[in-house]
Design an enzyme around this catalytic site. Structure first.
Site, PDB file in Angstrom:
ATOM      1  N   PHE A 126       0.739  -1.170   0.003  1.00 36.64           N
ATOM      2  CA  PHE A 126      -0.144   0.053  -0.027  1.00 36.64           C
ATOM      3  C   PHE A 126       0.704   1.285  -0.005  1.00 36.64           C
ATOM      4  O   PHE A 126       0.430   2.335   0.534  1.00 36.64           O
ATOM      5  CB  PHE A 126      -0.950  -0.067   1.253  1.00 36.64           C
ATOM      6  CG  PHE A 126      -1.564  -1.298   1.549  1.00 36.64           C
ATOM      7  CD1 PHE A 126      -2.161  -2.042   0.440  1.00 36.64           C
ATOM      8  CD2 PHE A 126      -1.788  -1.651   2.550  1.00 36.64           C
ATOM      9  CE1 PHE A 126      -3.019  -3.135   0.422  1.00 36.64           C
ATOM     10  CE2 PHE A 126      -2.260  -3.087   3.015  1.00 36.64           C
ATOM     11  CZ  PHE A 126      -2.918  -3.775   2.007  1.00 36.64           C
ATOM     12  N   CYS A 127       2.060   1.417  -0.705  1.00 38.91           N
ATOM     13  CA  CYS A 127       2.726   2.462  -0.683  1.00 38.91           C
ATOM     14  C   CYS A 127       3.056   2.985   0.955  1.00 38.91           C
ATOM     15  O   CYS A 127       3.185   4.034   0.963  1.00 38.91           O
ATOM     16  CB  CYS A 127       2.283   3.468  -1.504  1.00 38.91           C
ATOM     17  SG  CYS A 127       2.353   3.256  -3.096  1.00 38.91           S
TER      18      CYS A 127
END
Length: 454
Positions: free
Chosen positions: A376-377
């Site tokens: 998710f970055c």
């Protein structure tokens, strides 16, 4: 225990109409189903109202700040009115500037480029990469450990700010709501701690602004950044709003027309430039008027719907997911502050015995449900929550022991109750019965194996 559903309560706000709500997608098992877009934390579908407003304006498209004609004047007024609408939406101070950018990432990189000399940046390791990485160019960055709770977050920040040497300018960057856990951060308390120690603070509101009211005055933050594509507007637009002084004193983020007030040749052959001191200083080039107008339209729609009603409905959806999967021991939700911490409509989890990419692919191919799998970055945070087990997507072809990444379900103002109920049912069925199809990795993506069923 049967899967929980969201009750059809007439007192609860109905979902706001969004684009794509009637899109049918094919299932690998045969037939079609209405697509359940449950990945709002990455990009929320555009509100129908926003799209209609943009379509109504499109025939009147004209240059901004650059023309005497009627359409140019209309477009310029629309662009500047959008700026005022955003300022009202954020409850900005009178002297604050609203700069239109491309995204939250762009906004925070702009602020990073405007830091005064010697400024030290303090940022928690829990941040999304958009808020974690831009400051590396600043020279002095202190990365703070993940706190176990809101009070500890304030304590960690206060100690770090008090210990800084030299005691010069400082900036704190903090998220309003985690893009991994959905948990709300103590922004007002962190802002008070920052100011007590002579620092400023920027709020990454990418995940907060679509779900809760954001008041620059009430939270007492110096800047706020967010993206249009998470606020139910189309891609390619964002906002940095807040104090003008650092922005006014910095070199333009981009050099070009629009940022410059006057340009003249010198006798020695060089060029002298006077830059604007307004928001235009950092908006070089032809502005994205449609993007700005779309953001303003979304701001008006959310404000009119009322964030109290929107939050109440979203809380009901979060409860439906958690209660519907409470008796499924294989499902483990990820949390930093604890399961009972206030949060927006973002939940990440792992399923024991499953590769997360495999599980997410099965939700899509067999149930028409779109979720996110991965880190998710926000790699440092997810790895911490997974106790160091995360090492990449892995091979999706067979379940593996240990979670290599996580699955995220996220929703918002346009999410129908049926989509959440379908998600809960699908998770329960996959855990109980397994995937009905084989899956394999193609170009880094987990997809159904056309050779047939599992």
């Amino acid at each position: 225990m049967p899967a929980a559903t969201v009750a059809a309560d007439p007192s609860v706000l109905a979902p706001l109409p969004v684009l794509g709500r009637d899109v049918a997608v094919p299932l690998v098992t045969g037939g079609e189903v209405a697509y359940a877009a449950l990945d709002h934390a990455a990009s929320a579908p555009a509100l129908q109202r926003v799209w209609d407003d943009v379509a109504a304006y499109a025939p009147y498209y004209g240059s901004v700040h650059r023309g005497a004609g009627y359409l140019s004047q209309l477009s310029t007024d629309l662009f500047e009115n959008a700026r005022r609408t955003v300022a009202e939406f954020l409850d900005c101070r009178t002297e604050d500037q609203v700069v239109f950018t491309r995204s939250t990432t762009d906004s925070l990189n702009l602020l990073a480029a405007a830091l005064p000399d010697g400024c030290e940046v303090f940022v928690f390791e829990t941040e999304h990469h958009a808020a974690l990485l831009p400051w590396r160019r600043a020279g002095r960055v202190t990365f703070l450990d993940a706190p176990a709770g809101p009070a500890q977050a304030v304590e960690i920040l206060e100690r770090a700010l008090a210990d800084r040497d030299p005691y010069g300018p400082a900036l704190v960057c903090v998220t309003g709501a985690s893009n991994v856990t959905g948990e709300l951060w103590p922004v007002r308390e962190l802002a008070a701690a920052a100011h007590a120690h002579g620092a400023r603070i920027v709020l990454d509101a990418a995940q907060l602004a679509p779900h809760r009211a954001v008041s620059v005055r009430d939270l007492d933050v110096d800047w706020v950044a967010f993206s249009g594509h998470k606020l139910y507007a189309p891609f390619g637009s964002g906002v940095l709003a807040g104090r003008a002084d650092w922005l006014r004193e910095a070199e333009p983020y981009l050099a070009g027309g629009g940022a410059s007030r006057t340009v003249a040749r010198r006798a020695d052959g060089g060029v002298d430039v006077q830059w604007h001191e307004t928001a235009a200083r950092h908006e070089a080039g032809s502005p994205n008027v449609i993007g700005a107008y779309a953001i303003a339209s979304a701001c008006r729609a959310l404000a009119e719907a009322g964030f109290d009603a929107l939050a109440a409905r979203e809380d009901a959806l979060v409860r439906a997911v958690r209660e519907g999967l409470a008796d499924v021991p294989e499902v483990r939700f990820l949390s930093l502050f604890g399961d009972d911490a206030p949060r927006v409509g973002v939940l990440s989890f792992v399923v024991d015995g499953w590769n997360s990419s495999h599980f997410a692919a099965a939700l899509s191919a067999e149930y028409g449900i779109g979720v996110r799998d991965g880190l998710f970055c926000a790699h440092p945070l997810v790895r911490r929550l997974l106790d160091g087990d995360a090492g990449g997507a892995g091979e999706c072809g067979a379940p593996e022991a240990g979670a290599l990444n996580a699955i995220r379900v996220s929703f918002g103002v346009g999410t129908p109750e049926e989509h959440v109920s379908r998600f809960v049912r699908a998770v329960r069925e996959l855990v109980r019965d397994g995937a009905r199809w084989k899956y394999r990795t193609v170009d880094g993506r987990c997809v159904p194996d056309t050779s047939g069923r599992a």
